[in-house]
Design a protein around this motif. Structure first.
Motif, short mmCIF file in Angstrom:
data_model
loop_
_atom_site.label_atom_id
_atom_site.label_comp_id
_atom_site.label_asym_id
_atom_site.label_seq_id
_atom_site.Cartn_x
_atom_site.Cartn_y
_atom_site.Cartn_z
N VAL A 31 0.84 -1.22 0.03
CA VAL A 31 -0.02 0.10 -0.11
C VAL A 31 0.67 1.37 0.10
CG1 VAL A 31 -1.71 1.34 1.47
CG2 VAL A 31 -2.05 -1.13 1.01
N SER A 32 1.96 1.25 0.97
CA SER A 32 3.06 2.29 0.96
C SER A 32 3.44 2.59 -0.46
CB SER A 32 3.86 2.17 1.80
OG SER A 32 4.67 3.03 2.16
N GLU A 33 3.91 1.56 -0.96
CA GLU A 33 4.58 1.49 -2.33
C GLU A 33 3.73 1.99 -3.40
OE1 GLU A 33 7.49 1.87 -5.08
OE2 GLU A 33 7.68 1.39 -3.00
N ARG A 34 2.32 1.55 -3.38
CA ARG A 34 1.47 1.98 -4.45
C ARG A 34 1.04 3.72 -3.99
NH1 ARG A 34 -1.63 -2.90 -2.74
NH2 ARG A 34 -1.38 -4.10 -4.67
N LEU A 35 1.22 4.14 -2.93
CA LEU A 35 0.97 5.46 -2.69
C LEU A 35 2.11 6.16 -3.11
CD1 LEU A 35 -0.63 5.50 0.72
CD2 LEU A 35 -1.75 5.92 -1.29
N GLU A 36 3.27 5.53 -2.79
CA GLU A 36 4.45 6.39 -3.34
C GLU A 36 4.51 6.62 -4.85
OE1 GLU A 36 8.05 4.92 -1.75
OE2 GLU A 36 7.51 5.24 0.45
N ARG A 37 4.27 5.39 -5.33
CA ARG A 37 4.46 5.31 -6.91
C ARG A 37 3.39 6.22 -7.66
NH1 ARG A 37 4.34 -0.58 -9.65
NH2 ARG A 37 6.18 -0.71 -8.54
N GLU A 38 2.14 6.28 -6.79
CA GLU A 38 1.10 7.22 -7.46
C GLU A 38 1.53 8.45 -7.37
OE1 GLU A 38 -2.33 8.71 -9.11
OE2 GLU A 38 -1.64 6.60 -9.12
N GLU A 39 2.08 8.96 -6.21
CA GLU A 39 2.67 10.12 -5.96
C GLU A 39 3.87 10.72 -7.06
OE1 GLU A 39 4.83 13.01 -2.50
OE2 GLU A 39 3.93 10.75 -1.91
N ARG A 40 4.74 9.57 -7.08
CA ARG A 40 5.87 9.67 -8.14
C ARG A 40 5.06 9.97 -9.69
NH1 ARG A 40 8.40 5.61 -5.40
NH2 ARG A 40 7.74 4.11 -7.01
N ASN A 41 4.02 9.13 -9.99
CA ASN A 41 3.42 9.43 -11.19
C ASN A 41 2.83 10.58 -11.15
OD1 ASN A 41 4.23 6.80 -12.14
ND2 ASN A 41 2.25 5.93 -11.14
N GLN A 42 2.14 11.28 -10.21
CA GLN A 42 1.43 12.35 -10.10
C GLN A 42 2.40 13.67 -10.25
OE1 GLN A 42 -0.98 12.78 -6.71
NE2 GLN A 42 -2.53 11.59 -7.61
N THR A 43 3.76 13.44 -9.73
CA THR A 43 4.74 14.33 -9.80
C THR A 43 5.15 14.52 -11.14
OG1 THR A 43 5.45 14.06 -7.49
CG2 THR A 43 6.90 14.96 -9.00
N GLN A 44 5.70 13.13 -11.78
CA GLN A 44 5.81 13.12 -13.35
C GLN A 44 4.86 13.97 -14.19
OE1 GLN A 44 6.52 8.96 -14.29
NE2 GLN A 44 7.48 9.65 -16.51
N VAL A 45 3.59 13.47 -13.95
CA VAL A 45 2.48 14.07 -14.99
C VAL A 45 2.57 15.69 -14.67
CG1 VAL A 45 0.10 14.37 -15.04
CG2 VAL A 45 1.27 12.16 -14.85
N LEU A 46 2.67 16.01 -13.35
CA LEU A 46 2.78 17.53 -13.24
C LEU A 46 4.08 18.11 -13.78
CD1 LEU A 46 1.57 19.97 -11.68
CD2 LEU A 46 2.90 19.22 -9.61
N ARG A 47 5.06 17.54 -13.83
CA ARG A 47 6.37 18.07 -14.29
C ARG A 47 6.15 18.00 -15.75
NH1 ARG A 47 9.65 14.63 -12.19
NH2 ARG A 47 10.13 15.94 -10.27
N GLN A 48 5.50 16.85 -16.36
CA GLN A 48 5.52 16.74 -17.79
C GLN A 48 4.49 18.03 -18.13
OE1 GLN A 48 3.85 13.26 -19.14
NE2 GLN A 48 3.76 13.62 -21.18
N GLN A 49 3.46 18.20 -17.22
CA GLN A 49 2.49 19.21 -17.58
C GLN A 49 3.13 20.67 -17.57
OE1 GLN A 49 -0.72 18.51 -15.03
NE2 GLN A 49 -1.63 17.28 -16.29
N GLN A 50 4.11 20.81 -16.50
CA GLN A 50 4.68 21.89 -16.59
C GLN A 50 5.64 22.19 -17.77
OE1 GLN A 50 6.60 21.58 -12.55
NE2 GLN A 50 4.78 22.61 -11.44
N ASP A 51 6.39 21.12 -18.03
CA ASP A 51 7.27 21.22 -19.15
C ASP A 51 6.54 21.62 -20.42
OD1 ASP A 51 9.21 20.61 -17.52
OD2 ASP A 51 9.36 18.29 -18.17
N GLU A 52 5.26 20.95 -20.61
CA GLU A 52 4.64 21.23 -21.93
C GLU A 52 4.08 22.72 -21.71
OE1 GLU A 52 1.62 18.47 -21.62
OE2 GLU A 52 2.69 16.48 -22.54
N ALA A 53 3.86 23.16 -20.64
CA ALA A 53 3.27 24.62 -20.44
C ALA A 53 4.54 25.50 -20.86
CB ALA A 53 2.75 24.82 -19.11
N TYR A 54 5.64 25.33 -20.27
CA TYR A 54 6.87 25.91 -20.51
C TYR A 54 7.42 25.95 -21.99
CZ TYR A 54 11.72 27.14 -20.82
OH TYR A 54 13.01 27.65 -21.22
N LEU A 55 7.23 24.65 -22.65
CA LEU A 55 7.42 24.70 -23.91
C LEU A 55 6.45 25.22 -24.82
CD1 LEU A 55 8.82 20.92 -24.39
CD2 LEU A 55 9.95 23.07 -24.48
#
Length: 373
Positions: free
Chosen positions: A202-226
């Motif tokens: 469960v902890s690993e799922r939460l961490e993975r989800e957080e990493r995925n959300q962070t990655q999605v957010l970073r990707q969105q930020q990168d796309e917005a920056y681009l």
């Protein structure tokens, strides 16, 4: 015992050669070396193959068609790893899907193996638990892959089960079950292992989800920056184009002004040359002279005398040299109304004289502006 040919063997290969001979009892060093070379110097696989050969089991270099463990169940999904997925892939699937992986090592020659498979492993409630809570992988220890897993897990007896899961970022054995076990006991122990370690998944799922959300957010930020960068680049490109357009326009206006200035200068120089080449004006008492009054387009009047023998070109040059005269014009007479051929043309290559043009001693001529035509 013949000495090994050390000149073309490494120290590690020589040690494996001697160890293999001691374990198998093969007297021929050449045969030992040949067997090890067939197994790419994997001493464990070579020894296992030698034992298989002594027991009448086919060599791994000429194996019979692969068959899964014979388990009496219609549900093939939980046993799919037995048939098609090697153990490293099963580990990767469990890691990727964040699920428990149950590993079963089958001892073909152990007295309890057959009873365990028939009565425990194939029990409907065991199958249901495995189907819903974990992935499953099984292999005989007589197979090379099963032997390698056996060496890694170091089981003591059979039947042997190991529960593996992702814990602290690495695949870890969190439970070991050895020996014959009844279906209810197996279910209880597997359930206990799952419940005791579920929080890690469960902890690993939460961490993975957080990493995925962070990655999605970073990707969105990168796309917005681009996107912002592309918009800024587009604005800058348009600004450069506008600056270049203005520069070209200014340069064009500048060149037009220079051209106009040169044209006016050339026109003035041409007027001065025409004026310098004009013949002297005849005196009023000269019987061969003609008095001409010119009416200019601006309604001003200019008067001058010419000689009857002079060409009409002279009166054109005179008018051209005047500051107030237009750049391009024609001269017209009223009685009869006509345009005087003052400039050479196809019809009048050599313009006539004033006398030939029929002018009298006193004339009024009209200057028509042709500059805009």
């Amino acid at each position: 015992m013949a000495a090994p040919e050390e000149q073309d063997l490494t120290q590690e290969q020589t040690e494996k050669l001697l160890q293999f001979q001691d374990l198998t009892g093969i007297e021929s060093m050449d045969q030992c070396r040949h067997t090890l070379e067939q197994h790419n110097w994997n001493i464990e696989a070579a020894v296992q193959d030698r034992l298989n050969e002594q027991e009448g089991v086919p060599s791994v270099f000429n194996p019979p068609p692969s068959r899964p463990l014979q388990v009496n169940t219609a549900d093939q999904r939980i046993y799919s790893y037995v048939v098609s997925r090697p153990q490293p892939r099963a580990l990767n699937d469990a890691k990727r899907e964040l699920r428990f992986l149950l590993v079963y090592l089958h001892g073909d020659d152990h007295q309890d193996s057959d009873e365990f498979c028939r009565n425990t492993l194939c029990a409907p409630e065991v199958i249901s638990l495995i189907n819903t809570r974990m992935l499953f992988w099984a292999c005989s220890t007589n197979k090379p892959e099963g032997y390698r897993v056996s060496q890694a897990l170091r089981e003591n007896t059979y039947p042997f089960l190991a529960m593996i899961m992702l814990k602290d970022r690495r695949m870890t054995v969190v439970g070991r079950l050895e020996g014959l076990i009844q279906p209810d006991d197996l279910i209880n122990q597997l359930t206990f292992i799952i419940d005791a370690n579920q929080t890690y998944l469960v902890s690993e799922r939460l961490e993975r989800e957080e990493r995925n959300q962070t990655q999605v957010l970073r990707q969105q930020q990168d796309e917005a920056y681009l996107a912002s960068l592309r918009a800024d680049q587009e604005k800058e490109r348009k600004k450069r184009e506008e600056r270049e357009r203005k520069r070209r326009k200014e340069e064009e206006v500048k060149q037009q002004k220079l051209a106009e200035e040169r044209r006016r200068q050339n026109l003035q120089e041409e007027k001065e040359r025409k004026l310098e080449r004009l013949p002297p004006e005849p005196s009023p008492d000269d019987p061969e002279s003609v008095k001409i009054i010119f009416k200019l387009p601006n309604d001003s009047r200019v008067e001058r005398r010419f000689h009857f023998s002079q060409s009409l070109t002279v009166i054109h040059d005179f008018l051209f040299s005047l500051k107030e005269s237009p750049e391009k014009f024609q001269i017209e007479a009223n009685f009869p109304r006509r345009v005087l051929p003052c400039i050479p043309s196809e019809e009048w290559p050599n313009p006539p004289t004033l006398q030939e043009a029929g002018l009298s001693h006193t004339e009024v001529l009209f200057v028509q502006d042709l500059t805009d035509e």
